[in-house]
Design a protein around this motif. Structure first.
Motif, PDB file in Angstrom:
ATOM      1  N   MET A  79       0.837  -1.206   0.000  1.00 29.28           N
ATOM      2  CA  MET A  79       0.000   0.000   0.000  1.00 29.28           C
ATOM      3  C   MET A  79       0.873   1.258   0.000  1.00 29.28           C
ATOM      4  O   MET A  79       0.611   2.204  -0.743  1.00 29.28           O
ATOM      5  CB  MET A  79      -0.913  -0.007   1.231  1.00 29.28           C
ATOM      6  N   ILE A  80       1.919   1.235   0.811  1.00 30.82           N
ATOM      7  CA  ILE A  80       2.818   2.405   0.879  1.00 30.82           C
ATOM      8  C   ILE A  80       3.524   2.605  -0.458  1.00 30.82           C
ATOM      9  O   ILE A  80       3.644   3.740  -0.955  1.00 30.82           O
ATOM     10  CB  ILE A  80       3.834   2.219   2.017  1.00 30.82           C
ATOM     11  N   ASN A  81       3.969   1.517  -1.084  1.00 31.21           N
ATOM     12  CA  ASN A  81       4.643   1.628  -2.379  1.00 31.21           C
ATOM     13  C   ASN A  81       3.714   2.181  -3.444  1.00 31.21           C
ATOM     14  O   ASN A  81       4.134   2.958  -4.330  1.00 31.21           O
ATOM     15  CB  ASN A  81       5.189   0.263  -2.799  1.00 31.21           C
ATOM     16  N   ALA A  82       2.423   1.796  -3.369  1.00 33.63           N
ATOM     17  CA  ALA A  82       1.449   2.317  -4.334  1.00 33.63           C
ATOM     18  C   ALA A  82       1.254   3.817  -4.165  1.00 33.63           C
ATOM     19  O   ALA A  82       1.145   4.570  -5.144  1.00 33.63           O
ATOM     20  CB  ALA A  82       0.114   1.583  -4.172  1.00 33.63           C
ATOM     21  N   ILE A  83       1.216   4.253  -2.905  1.00 34.02           N
ATOM     22  CA  ILE A  83       1.052   5.687  -2.635  1.00 34.02           C
ATOM     23  C   ILE A  83       2.280   6.461  -3.109  1.00 34.02           C
ATOM     24  O   ILE A  83       2.176   7.561  -3.663  1.00 34.02           O
ATOM     25  CB  ILE A  83       0.806   5.927  -1.132  1.00 34.02           C
ATOM     26  N   LEU A  84       3.455   5.885  -2.898  1.00 37.71           N
ATOM     27  CA  LEU A  84       4.701   6.571  -3.238  1.00 37.71           C
ATOM     28  C   LEU A  84       4.872   6.786  -4.731  1.00 37.71           C
ATOM     29  O   LEU A  84       5.670   7.633  -5.150  1.00 37.71           O
ATOM     30  CB  LEU A  84       5.899   5.775  -2.687  1.00 37.71           C
ATOM     31  N   GLU A  85       4.125   6.011  -5.543  1.00 34.45           N
ATOM     32  CA  GLU A  85       4.237   6.181  -6.993  1.00 34.45           C
ATOM     33  C   GLU A  85       3.810   7.591  -7.424  1.00 34.45           C
ATOM     34  O   GLU A  85       4.324   8.140  -8.404  1.00 34.45           O
ATOM     35  CB  GLU A  85       3.387   5.129  -7.705  1.00 34.45           C
ATOM     36  N   GLY A  86       2.842   8.158  -6.697  1.00 37.04           N
ATOM     37  CA  GLY A  86       2.415   9.518  -7.037  1.00 37.04           C
ATOM     38  C   GLY A  86       2.803  10.527  -5.987  1.00 37.04           C
ATOM     39  O   GLY A  86       2.312  11.667  -6.023  1.00 37.04           O
ATOM     40  N   TYR A  87       3.647  10.151  -5.043  1.00 38.73           N
ATOM     41  CA  TYR A  87       4.028  11.056  -3.946  1.00 38.73           C
ATOM     42  C   TYR A  87       5.317  11.771  -4.336  1.00 38.73           C
ATOM     43  O   TYR A  87       6.292  11.132  -4.773  1.00 38.73           O
ATOM     44  CB  TYR A  87       4.220  10.254  -2.668  1.00 38.73           C
TER      45      TYR A  87
END
Length: 212
Positions: free
Chosen positions: A178-186
């Protein structure tokens, strides 16, 4: 007798006793410590003795060698030489034997030196007995306890542990995805995101997931 004569007499006796060639430097080094002779006095005395024919002198390059006059010694017959050779051989064997005995004694001394003394041994025995008594007391205390865990209870605890560890790993993996998915657009780094979100990882708490 003058001091010069004393030096000459001492050197003459020394060369006759040793009956081997020496330089003036050799004689000085060998006699200086015991008799306090000066090097100049030794050199002059040996030159005078050579001039008087009491000792012999040979020159090898720049060095002079002095030795006793062999005419004063009795002629050694072949039979005497053979007897001396036999004596030397016997003494050599005796020396070898004594050296071997000395090595054995040295080894025994080293072994004994590294061994415990009687007092040290008794002290160690007392310490070991006290340690054994403490171990027996702890063992009896464990045996007399009423709160022992049965094999069934132990097996149950291990199975529950495995379940919790598997769930821990599963949730850790889901959180990481979940964190890696968020970091894609962070726009910032992962560390900055975790700080802003107030997320503490296992690594932050210095916790390692146990193996199942």
């Amino acid at each position: 007798m003058s001091k010069k004569d004393n030096v000459a007499t001492l050197i003459l006796a020394y060369l006759n006793e040793k009956n081997r060639p020496y330089s003036a430097q050799d004689v000085f080094c060998n006699l200086q410590k015991q008799h306090g002779l000066g090097k100049t006095a030794v050199v002059k005395a040996m030159e005078v003795l050579a001039l008087e024919g009491k000792i012999k002198e040979k020159t090898y390059g720049k060095q002079k060698i002095y030795f006793a006059d062999q005419a004063q010694f009795k002629e050694v017959k072949d039979v005497d030489m053979k007897a001396l050779d036999c004596q030397i051989s016997e003494l050599s064997e005796e020396v070898q034997s004594l050296n071997q005995i000395c090595r054995q004694l040295d080894a025994e001394v080293k072994e004994l030196s590294s061994s415990l003394t009687t007092e040290e041994m008794l002290s160690e025995i007392r310490e070991l007995k006290a340690e054994c008594a403490g171990c027996r007391a702890r063992l009896e205390k464990i045996k007399s306890a009423t709160n022992h865990v049965t094999p069934e209870e132990k097996e149950k605890v291990y199975k529950e542990r495995d379940v919790y560890v598997k769930e821990w790993k599963k949730r850790k993996r889901l959180a990481s995805d979940m964190i890696n998915a968020i970091l894609e657009g962070y726009p910032k780094s992962k560390k900055e995101f975790l700080d802003e979100a107030g997320v503490e990882t296992d690594e932050d708490c210095k916790v390692v997931v146990p193996s199942t």
